[in-house]
Motif scaffolding. Structure first.
Motif, mmCIF file in Angstrom:
data_model
loop_
_atom_site.group_PDB
_atom_site.id
_atom_site.type_symbol
_atom_site.label_atom_id
_atom_site.label_comp_id
_atom_site.label_asym_id
_atom_site.label_seq_id
_atom_site.Cartn_x
_atom_site.Cartn_y
_atom_site.Cartn_z
ATOM 1 N N LEU A 60 2.526 -79.990 -6.845
ATOM 2 C CA LEU A 60 3.294 -79.783 -8.063
ATOM 3 C C LEU A 60 4.150 -78.523 -7.949
ATOM 4 O O LEU A 60 3.722 -77.517 -7.379
ATOM 5 C CB LEU A 60 2.379 -79.659 -9.280
ATOM 6 N N LEU A 61 5.354 -78.597 -8.495
ATOM 7 C CA LEU A 61 6.221 -77.435 -8.613
ATOM 8 C C LEU A 61 6.515 -77.228 -10.090
ATOM 9 O O LEU A 61 7.083 -78.094 -10.748
ATOM 10 C CB LEU A 61 7.530 -77.636 -7.856
ATOM 11 N N LYS A 62 6.082 -76.073 -10.612
ATOM 12 C CA LYS A 62 6.350 -75.745 -12.007
ATOM 13 C C LYS A 62 7.505 -74.762 -12.060
ATOM 14 O O LYS A 62 7.538 -73.788 -11.301
ATOM 15 C CB LYS A 62 5.114 -75.157 -12.682
ATOM 16 N N PHE A 63 8.461 -75.017 -12.962
ATOM 17 C CA PHE A 63 9.662 -74.183 -13.037
ATOM 18 C C PHE A 63 10.034 -73.953 -14.493
ATOM 19 O O PHE A 63 9.951 -74.854 -15.325
ATOM 20 C CB PHE A 63 10.831 -74.863 -12.322
ATOM 21 N N CYS A 64 10.444 -72.725 -14.812
ATOM 22 C CA CYS A 64 10.961 -72.382 -16.134
ATOM 23 C C CYS A 64 12.296 -71.676 -15.955
ATOM 24 O O CYS A 64 12.426 -70.802 -15.085
ATOM 25 C CB CYS A 64 10.005 -71.471 -16.900
ATOM 26 N N GLY A 65 13.294 -72.041 -16.756
ATOM 27 C CA GLY A 65 14.602 -71.413 -16.676
ATOM 28 C C GLY A 65 15.179 -71.155 -18.050
ATOM 29 O O GLY A 65 14.939 -71.916 -19.000
ATOM 30 N N SER A 66 15.944 -70.074 -18.175
ATOM 31 C CA SER A 66 16.539 -69.707 -19.459
ATOM 32 C C SER A 66 17.926 -70.302 -19.601
ATOM 33 O O SER A 66 18.546 -70.737 -18.621
ATOM 34 C CB SER A 66 16.642 -68.182 -19.574
ATOM 35 N N GLU A 67 18.438 -70.296 -20.840
ATOM 36 C CA GLU A 67 19.837 -70.649 -21.041
ATOM 37 C C GLU A 67 20.693 -69.620 -20.303
ATOM 38 O O GLU A 67 20.384 -68.426 -20.296
ATOM 39 C CB GLU A 67 20.210 -70.633 -22.527
ATOM 40 N N PRO A 75 6.611 -65.413 -20.192
ATOM 41 C CA PRO A 75 5.348 -64.939 -19.631
ATOM 42 C C PRO A 75 4.288 -66.025 -19.590
ATOM 43 O O PRO A 75 3.192 -65.817 -19.097
ATOM 44 C CB PRO A 75 4.947 -63.817 -20.591
ATOM 45 N N SER A 76 4.628 -67.234 -20.123
ATOM 46 C CA SER A 76 3.637 -68.305 -20.204
ATOM 47 C C SER A 76 4.327 -69.648 -20.022
ATOM 48 O O SER A 76 5.325 -69.940 -20.693
ATOM 49 C CB SER A 76 2.912 -68.266 -21.555
ATOM 50 N N PHE A 77 3.802 -70.487 -19.122
ATOM 51 C CA PHE A 77 4.343 -71.835 -18.932
ATOM 52 C C PHE A 77 4.047 -72.706 -20.152
ATOM 53 O O PHE A 77 4.856 -73.540 -20.538
ATOM 54 C CB PHE A 77 3.725 -72.463 -17.676
ATOM 55 N N GLU A 78 2.889 -72.507 -20.770
ATOM 56 C CA GLU A 78 2.456 -73.368 -21.883
ATOM 57 C C GLU A 78 3.192 -73.064 -23.182
ATOM 58 O O GLU A 78 3.337 -73.935 -24.029
ATOM 59 C CB GLU A 78 0.951 -73.221 -22.108
ATOM 60 N N ALA A 79 3.652 -71.825 -23.366
ATOM 61 C CA ALA A 79 4.301 -71.444 -24.635
ATOM 62 C C ALA A 79 5.564 -70.641 -24.345
ATOM 63 O O ALA A 79 5.607 -69.435 -24.598
ATOM 64 C CB ALA A 79 3.334 -70.655 -25.508
ATOM 65 N N PRO A 80 6.610 -71.293 -23.818
ATOM 66 C CA PRO A 80 7.853 -70.561 -23.527
ATOM 67 C C PRO A 80 8.560 -70.133 -24.804
ATOM 68 O O PRO A 80 8.466 -70.820 -25.826
ATOM 69 C CB PRO A 80 8.694 -71.581 -22.754
ATOM 70 N N ARG A 85 13.343 -73.416 -20.927
ATOM 71 C CA ARG A 85 12.807 -74.755 -20.704
ATOM 72 C C ARG A 85 11.866 -74.712 -19.507
ATOM 73 O O ARG A 85 12.159 -74.080 -18.494
ATOM 74 C CB ARG A 85 13.934 -75.756 -20.400
ATOM 75 N N CYS A 86 10.727 -75.399 -19.609
ATOM 76 C CA CYS A 86 9.771 -75.488 -18.513
ATOM 77 C C CYS A 86 9.537 -76.948 -18.150
ATOM 78 O O CYS A 86 9.522 -77.824 -19.025
ATOM 79 C CB CYS A 86 8.432 -74.841 -18.904
ATOM 80 N N LEU A 87 9.376 -77.205 -16.865
ATOM 81 C CA LEU A 87 9.129 -78.571 -16.423
ATOM 82 C C LEU A 87 8.237 -78.547 -15.201
ATOM 83 O O LEU A 87 8.096 -77.527 -14.511
ATOM 84 C CB LEU A 87 10.442 -79.297 -16.128
ATOM 85 N N THR A 88 7.599 -79.703 -14.926
ATOM 86 C CA THR A 88 6.742 -79.872 -13.766
ATOM 87 C C THR A 88 7.290 -80.994 -12.907
ATOM 88 O O THR A 88 7.563 -82.097 -13.403
ATOM 89 C CB THR A 88 5.300 -80.203 -14.191
#
Length: 276
Positions: A60-67, A75-80, A85-88
């Protein structure tokens, strides 16, 4: 993040308690991957940088990116936070190259037109009186929006003017299945935004069920309640195509960096069921 050609550059983590060299916290053990936007559907994003974080966990690759242009990481994948936006992504094997189709003389297909304000299975709007000025914010749905009803007991709904950025407008997180009073506590939301606190959305309290309310200016400045704001849910979300989720807010003062904005009246409604 928005569609278009991009170039990516990785920044090193400082390695200090989950913080990067720019002082913004990231999930512990995650790497940093920032993307500079070369082309985008919104011209103001060209040349801006989307701040990203990633973690490879087995297949799995987890990624979060801002506008693009927003100076924020999660600071958290579960509560961005708003604007992230976060995706797996899951590895499913190496795809074999498909054979090239035979050349055919065909007329070029017309260019696809992508709506910047997609409804994603639901429609609606919020009638807002902000600082004495009546405004209409259409429902903002789709992948790049914050609208999420997969778990209606912790649903997020976003309304914004069509020409505003994707992280702006009115953002509510609440238990959409329950009518009556919900309460957005300004201190709890401030703690969530800046100190990693957690709002127990839907938990019943003396002033109503816990909720999150944020008004976000077009430039991305986030205004939580100055003290607290009551949200009255008049019709609950059912998840059916004929669902009507509606409610109201009145006398809500939001605050950021010494600036007060007055949400004197908000009446919102969503018809249908979002796919997300």
């Amino acid at each position: 993040m928005h569609p278009g050609r991009t170039t990516a550059g990785r920044r090193r983590s400082s390695g200090i308690s989950g913080a990067t060299s720019d002082g913004i916290r990231v999930p512990p053990g995650w790497g940093v991957l920032d993307v500079q936007i070369a082309q985008a559907s919104e011209p103001r994003h060209v040349g801006q940088v989307s701040l990203g974080t990633f973690s490879k966990q087995g297949e799995l690759l987890k990624f979060c990116g801002s506008e693009p242009g927003a100076h924020v990481r999660t600071p958290s994948f579960e509560a961005p936070p708003p604007g992230v936006r976060c995706l797996t992504l899951a590895r499913v094997g190496d795809a074999e190259a498909a054979p090239a189709p035979a050349a055919q003389a065909t007329a070029p297909a017309p260019a696809a037109v992508v709506s910047r304000q997609e409804s994603d299975g639901a429609t609606g709007q919020a009638d807002v009186v902000l600082d004495g000025v009546p405004q209409t914010y259409p429902l903002f749905g789709g992948f790049v929006s914050d609208t999420r009803f997969a778990d209606p007991r912790r649903a997020t709904i976003q309304f914004k003017p069509a020409d505003w950025g994707s992280v702006s407008g009115l953002r509510l997180t609440l238990d959409a299945t329950v009518t009556g009073r919900h309460y957005a506590d300004g201190k709890a939301i401030h703690d969530m935004m800046f100190n990693g606190g957690n709002v127990q959305v839907g938990q019943d309290g003396n002033r109503g069920r816990a909720a999150v309310l944020q008004w976000i200016a077009d430039g991305g400045q986030v205004f939580p309640p100055k003290e607290g704001c009551a949200i009255e849910v008049l019709s609950p979300y059912t998840g059916r195509p004929d669902s009507v989720f509606e409610g109201s807010i009145s006398g809500c003062t939001v605050h950021s960096a010494g600036i007060d904005r007055q949400l004197a009246s908000v009446k919102f409604a969503m018809h249908g069921a979002p796919s997300r």
